[in-house]
Scaffold this motif. Structure first.
Motif, PDB file in Angstrom:
ATOM      1  N   GLN A 160       6.005   4.033   2.163  1.00  0.00           N
ATOM      2  CA  GLN A 160       5.944   3.436   3.485  1.00  0.00           C
ATOM      3  C   GLN A 160       5.879   1.927   3.346  1.00  0.00           C
ATOM      4  N   GLY A 161       7.032   1.268   3.462  1.00  0.00           N
ATOM      5  CA  GLY A 161       7.069  -0.185   3.417  1.00  0.00           C
ATOM      6  C   GLY A 161       6.904  -0.747   2.021  1.00  0.00           C
ATOM      7  N   PRO A 162       6.691  -2.061   1.928  1.00  0.00           N
ATOM      8  CA  PRO A 162       6.596  -2.732   0.641  1.00  0.00           C
ATOM      9  C   PRO A 162       5.247  -2.528  -0.046  1.00  0.00           C
ATOM     10  N   LEU A 163       5.157  -2.998  -1.294  1.00  0.00           N
ATOM     11  CA  LEU A 163       3.880  -2.999  -2.008  1.00  0.00           C
ATOM     12  C   LEU A 163       2.861  -3.830  -1.234  1.00  0.00           C
ATOM     13  N   THR A 164       3.271  -5.024  -0.811  1.00  0.00           N
ATOM     14  CA  THR A 164       2.432  -5.900  -0.001  1.00  0.00           C
ATOM     15  C   THR A 164       3.312  -6.967   0.627  1.00  0.00           C
ATOM     16  N   THR A 165       2.823  -7.578   1.690  1.00  0.00           N
ATOM     17  CA  THR A 165       3.456  -8.747   2.304  1.00  0.00           C
ATOM     18  C   THR A 165       2.427  -9.853   2.233  1.00  0.00           C
ATOM     19  N   CYS A 166       2.718 -10.909   1.478  1.00  0.00           N
ATOM     20  CA  CYS A 166       1.617 -11.765   1.025  1.00  0.00           C
ATOM     21  C   CYS A 166       2.107 -13.160   0.630  1.00  0.00           C
ATOM     22  N   ARG A 167       1.256 -14.149   0.843  1.00  0.00           N
ATOM     23  CA  ARG A 167       1.558 -15.509   0.391  1.00  0.00           C
ATOM     24  C   ARG A 167       1.083 -15.659  -1.057  1.00  0.00           C
ATOM     25  N   ALA A 168       1.806 -14.964  -1.942  1.00  0.00           N
ATOM     26  CA  ALA A 168       1.518 -15.013  -3.372  1.00  0.00           C
ATOM     27  C   ALA A 168       2.829 -15.069  -4.131  1.00  0.00           C
ATOM     28  N   ASP A 169       2.855 -15.845  -5.212  1.00  0.00           N
ATOM     29  CA  ASP A 169       4.051 -16.002  -6.041  1.00  0.00           C
ATOM     30  C   ASP A 169       3.601 -16.433  -7.434  1.00  0.00           C
ATOM     31  N   GLY A 173      -2.057 -18.880  -9.726  1.00  0.00           N
ATOM     32  CA  GLY A 173      -3.434 -19.310  -9.558  1.00  0.00           C
ATOM     33  C   GLY A 173      -3.909 -19.383  -8.131  1.00  0.00           C
ATOM     34  N   GLY A 174      -3.011 -19.286  -7.143  1.00  0.00           N
ATOM     35  CA  GLY A 174      -3.451 -19.394  -5.754  1.00  0.00           C
ATOM     36  C   GLY A 174      -2.332 -19.065  -4.794  1.00  0.00           C
ATOM     37  N   PRO A 175      -2.582 -19.247  -3.489  1.00  0.00           N
ATOM     38  CA  PRO A 175      -1.577 -18.905  -2.484  1.00  0.00           C
ATOM     39  C   PRO A 175      -0.288 -19.703  -2.661  1.00  0.00           C
ATOM     40  N   SER A 176       0.826 -19.078  -2.373  1.00  0.00           N
ATOM     41  CA  SER A 176       2.113 -19.768  -2.402  1.00  0.00           C
ATOM     42  C   SER A 176       2.361 -20.417  -1.050  1.00  0.00           C
ATOM     43  N   SER A 177       3.426 -21.197  -0.959  1.00  0.00           N
ATOM     44  CA  SER A 177       3.691 -21.949   0.274  1.00  0.00           C
ATOM     45  C   SER A 177       4.167 -21.068   1.411  1.00  0.00           C
ATOM     46  N   HIS A 178       4.776 -19.901   1.092  1.00  0.00           N
ATOM     47  CA  HIS A 178       5.282 -19.043   2.158  1.00  0.00           C
ATOM     48  C   HIS A 178       5.099 -17.571   1.801  1.00  0.00           C
ATOM     49  N   VAL A 179       5.242 -16.720   2.809  1.00  0.00           N
ATOM     50  CA  VAL A 179       4.995 -15.294   2.665  1.00  0.00           C
ATOM     51  C   VAL A 179       6.165 -14.615   1.951  1.00  0.00           C
ATOM     52  N   HIS A 180       5.838 -13.664   1.082  1.00  0.00           N
ATOM     53  CA  HIS A 180       6.848 -12.873   0.385  1.00  0.00           C
ATOM     54  C   HIS A 180       6.655 -11.395   0.679  1.00  0.00           C
ATOM     55  N   THR A 181       7.752 -10.674   0.677  1.00  0.00           N
ATOM     56  CA  THR A 181       7.730  -9.222   0.700  1.00  0.00           C
ATOM     57  C   THR A 181       7.864  -8.769  -0.749  1.00  0.00           C
ATOM     58  N   CYS A 207      -3.349  -7.842   0.056  1.00  0.00           N
ATOM     59  CA  CYS A 207      -2.999  -9.222  -0.311  1.00  0.00           C
ATOM     60  C   CYS A 207      -4.270 -10.003  -0.622  1.00  0.00           C
ATOM     61  N   PRO A 208      -4.282 -10.811  -1.694  1.00  0.00           N
ATOM     62  CA  PRO A 208      -5.484 -11.599  -2.012  1.00  0.00           C
ATOM     63  C   PRO A 208      -5.721 -12.765  -1.066  1.00  0.00           C
ATOM     64  N   VAL A 209      -4.780 -13.047  -0.157  1.00  0.00           N
ATOM     65  CA  VAL A 209      -4.979 -14.095   0.847  1.00  0.00           C
ATOM     66  C   VAL A 209      -5.319 -13.429   2.169  1.00  0.00           C
ATOM     67  N   ASP A 210      -6.502 -13.718   2.695  1.00  0.00           N
ATOM     68  CA  ASP A 210      -6.967 -13.104   3.929  1.00  0.00           C
ATOM     69  C   ASP A 210      -6.503 -13.941   5.114  1.00  0.00           C
ATOM     70  N   GLU A 211      -5.302 -13.620   5.618  1.00  0.00           N
ATOM     71  CA  GLU A 211      -4.738 -14.339   6.751  1.00  0.00           C
ATOM     72  C   GLU A 211      -3.811 -13.406   7.509  1.00  0.00           C
ATOM     73  N   LYS A 212      -3.494 -13.758   8.728  1.00  0.00           N
ATOM     74  CA  LYS A 212      -2.619 -12.950   9.564  1.00  0.00           C
ATOM     75  C   LYS A 212      -1.169 -13.313   9.266  1.00  0.00           C
ATOM     76  N   VAL A 213      -0.368 -12.318   8.859  1.00  0.00           N
ATOM     77  CA  VAL A 213       1.043 -12.566   8.556  1.00  0.00           C
ATOM     78  C   VAL A 213       1.963 -11.754   9.458  1.00  0.00           C
ATOM     79  N   ASP A 214       1.374 -10.908  10.353  1.00  0.00           N
ATOM     80  CA  ASP A 214       2.206 -10.107  11.229  1.00  0.00           C
ATOM     81  C   ASP A 214       1.721 -10.254  12.665  1.00  0.00           C
ATOM     82  N   GLY A 215       2.300  -9.472  13.565  1.00  0.00           N
ATOM     83  CA  GLY A 215       1.967  -9.627  14.972  1.00  0.00           C
ATOM     84  C   GLY A 215       2.671 -10.832  15.562  1.00  0.00           C
ATOM     85  N   LYS A 216       2.209 -11.310  16.702  1.00  0.00           N
ATOM     86  CA  LYS A 216       2.792 -12.468  17.385  1.00  0.00           C
ATOM     87  C   LYS A 216       2.116 -13.739  16.868  1.00  0.00           C
ATOM     88  N   LEU A 217       2.890 -14.620  16.292  1.00  0.00           N
ATOM     89  CA  LEU A 217       2.357 -15.828  15.663  1.00  0.00           C
ATOM     90  C   LEU A 217       2.927 -17.074  16.314  1.00  0.00           C
TER      91      LEU A 217
END
Length: 502
Positions: free
Chosen positions: A31-40, A46-54, A341-351
């Motif tokens: 069901q869907g991807p492994l994660t959707t996350c600002r990680a690269d 070592g930390g969050p990436s600049s943009h979200v990845h699938t 995702c190791p970054v606790d932020e909203k990446v879906d819904g209405k932004l």
């Protein structure tokens, strides 16, 4: 005697694999991807990436994932159990023309083609830990090529990415025939259903919405090393006899090709009024043009198993998991592999804005050289297995917190192309819009980014089991074209399931 005959047949098959292209598709399940996350872990370890990845692949993906840590994963989205690699790419968002709010587009499904090309070289398995990046995440202006792929370094600038937009009719065309990419995408010279940049029409082909295609180079330079993704890979060069070879001393690996399908068609009622005028889609890095399509890969294969596949398997669309003689076999397609995702932020819904505060740029939003938002402050590495962080310089040699978009020179663009699927002749239909007749808009100043508060969550490997009810292809309308038939092979498996958590 029987053993000798079988062995001779096997050796002949391996030798023949170098004279013609063979391939096997890596399917993903669940069901869907492994994660959707600002990680690269390649560009921003070592930390969050600049943009979200699938993200697809193995469960030990995280800020500091390496080949070795991926090999210790508990599960993977890949059907082949021996593949614990990581595959990721920018998430696609939709900007509602009415509200201007942003929301992620549902990923339909993903395939990774493993091509074994005609060559004089021995094709070898990826070494564990090999890092690759293909495409340029910084582009907001048109690449110096036509609307087709160009994969031979001896024939001009490499163009490894393309969009595919199957439609029930190509009148009007998806990309204007005379566009140079300044206000619209660039049409393929050979395929009415393909081009570079987002199309301005709805991709309504049977079981095949908008698709982002990414080719990866297949020549590895061991002197550069596994980590040096900026210099360790290149595409092979035409050897003049239908084969393509790597430079001397380099290792010829499989040619992988990402197909990522996005369910743009289900959003049509909300962007019907923009057809032929603009595209409502934007990558998570803020790119409204689609020129910055790109993908990342860290090899986590069992090398012996992958070498066996290279040497013996030509399973095609049936999938790598159907290759004979696999030591590890295939995963159960009814399972699912997901992580937090190791970054606790909203990446879906209405932004109101893209995660990471990436401003929209390109075409009507302005182009040229822009300064992208700085990545958020890097928190402590996640507690999952990790390696020592390496400096992250983006997709080129610019400083870590700077992303520059280079304006291409007006030099003549080569007409070479390459694509894994047959290409029909170009359409003769006249375009209803013309980018060439209108001057490019002046760049608009990028809004000052507001650094979000980033919370780092503990990464927990989870395995979710799903029950599925499948609608079979016999219950669906018949496909009408070649591209639609290609996608329809996967439709019943990936698009028509109803998932129930238990």
């Amino acid at each position: 005697m029987r053993f000798t005959t079988v062995l001779a047949t096997l050796v002949a098959a391996v030798a023949a694999a170098k004279d013609k292209r063979t391939f096997a598709v890596l399917h993903h399940y669940g069901q869907g991807p492994l994660t959707t996350c600002r990680a690269d872990p390649i560009i921003s370890p070592g930390g969050p990436s600049s943009h979200v990845h699938t993200v697809m692949g193995a469960s030990n993906f995280g800020f500091n994932a390496t080949g070795e840590t991926l090999r210790q994963s508990k599960c993977t989205t890949a059907m082949a159990k021996a593949d614990l690699s990581a595959y990721w790419f920018p998430t696609l968002y939709f900007q509602d023309p009415a509200t201007k709010l942003l929301e992620p587009v549902k990923m339909f499904y993903m395939n990774v083609y493993y091509f074994f090309e005609p060559t004089h070289d021995d094709i070898k398995a990826f070494p564990v830990g090999l890092k690759m990046v293909s495409g340029n995440a910084m582009l907001r202006t048109p690449p110096a090529t036509t609307g087709d792929n160009q994969l031979d370094p001896s024939k001009g600038p490499i163009q490894p990415v393309q969009m595919t937009c199957p439609r029930s009719s190509y009148d009007p065309p998806s990309w204007p025939a005379d566009s140079k990419g300044l206000l619209a995408g660039i049409a393929s010279q050979h395929d009415k259903g393909a081009g570079i940049g987002f199309p301005f029409e709805d991709c309504d082909g049977y079981a095949s919405p908008l698709r982002v295609d990414i080719h990866f180079p297949s020549c590895y330079n061991p002197k550069a090393g596994l980590e040096n993704y900026q210099n360790n890979m290149q595409f092979p060069t035409d050897a003049g006899d239908g084969k393509s070879d790597c430079p001397e001393g380099w290792i010829h690996t499989p040619h992988i090709f990402f197909e990522t399908y996005w369910n743009t068609h289900e959003l049509l009622p909300r962007f019907q009024s923009t057809l032929g005028k603009s595209s409502p889609f934007v990558f998570s890095n803020g790119d409204v043009t689609g020129f910055s399509a790109h993908g990342d890969f860290i090899a986590g294969w069992d090398e012996e198993e992958l070498q066996h596949i290279i040497d013996t398997c030509n399973a095609g669309h049936a999938g790598i998991d159907t290759c004979p003689g696999l030591k590890y076999g295939a995963n159960d397609p009814s399972d699912s592999c997901t992580i937090e995702c190791p970054v606790d932020e909203k990446v879906d819904g209405k932004l109101e804005k893209l995660p990471g505060n990436n401003p929209l740029a390109g075409w009507a939003f302005g182009g040229g050289d822009i300064l992208a938002p700085s990545p958020s402050p890097s928190p402590s590495p996640s507690p999952s297995p990790s390696s020592k962080p390496q400096p992250g310089n983006g997709d080129d040699n610019t400083p870590p917190n700077t992303t520059l978009i280079a304006i291409p020179s007006p030099s003549k663009r080569p007409s070479h192309h390459g694509h894994p699927h047959p290409n029909p002749k170009p359409s003769s239909s006249a375009s209803s819009f013309s980018a060439a007749a209108v001057p490019a808009p002046s760049p608009k100043p990028s809004p000052k980014p507001v650094e979000p508060i980033v919370h780092v969550a503990t990464v927990v490997d989870t395995v979710t089991v799903w029950e599925t009810t499948t609608v079979y292809e016999d219950d669906l309308p018949a496909p009408t074209g070649a591209a639609e038939k290609h996608a329809a092979r996967h439709y019943a498996k990936h698009a028509a399931r109803r998932y129930h958590r238990r």
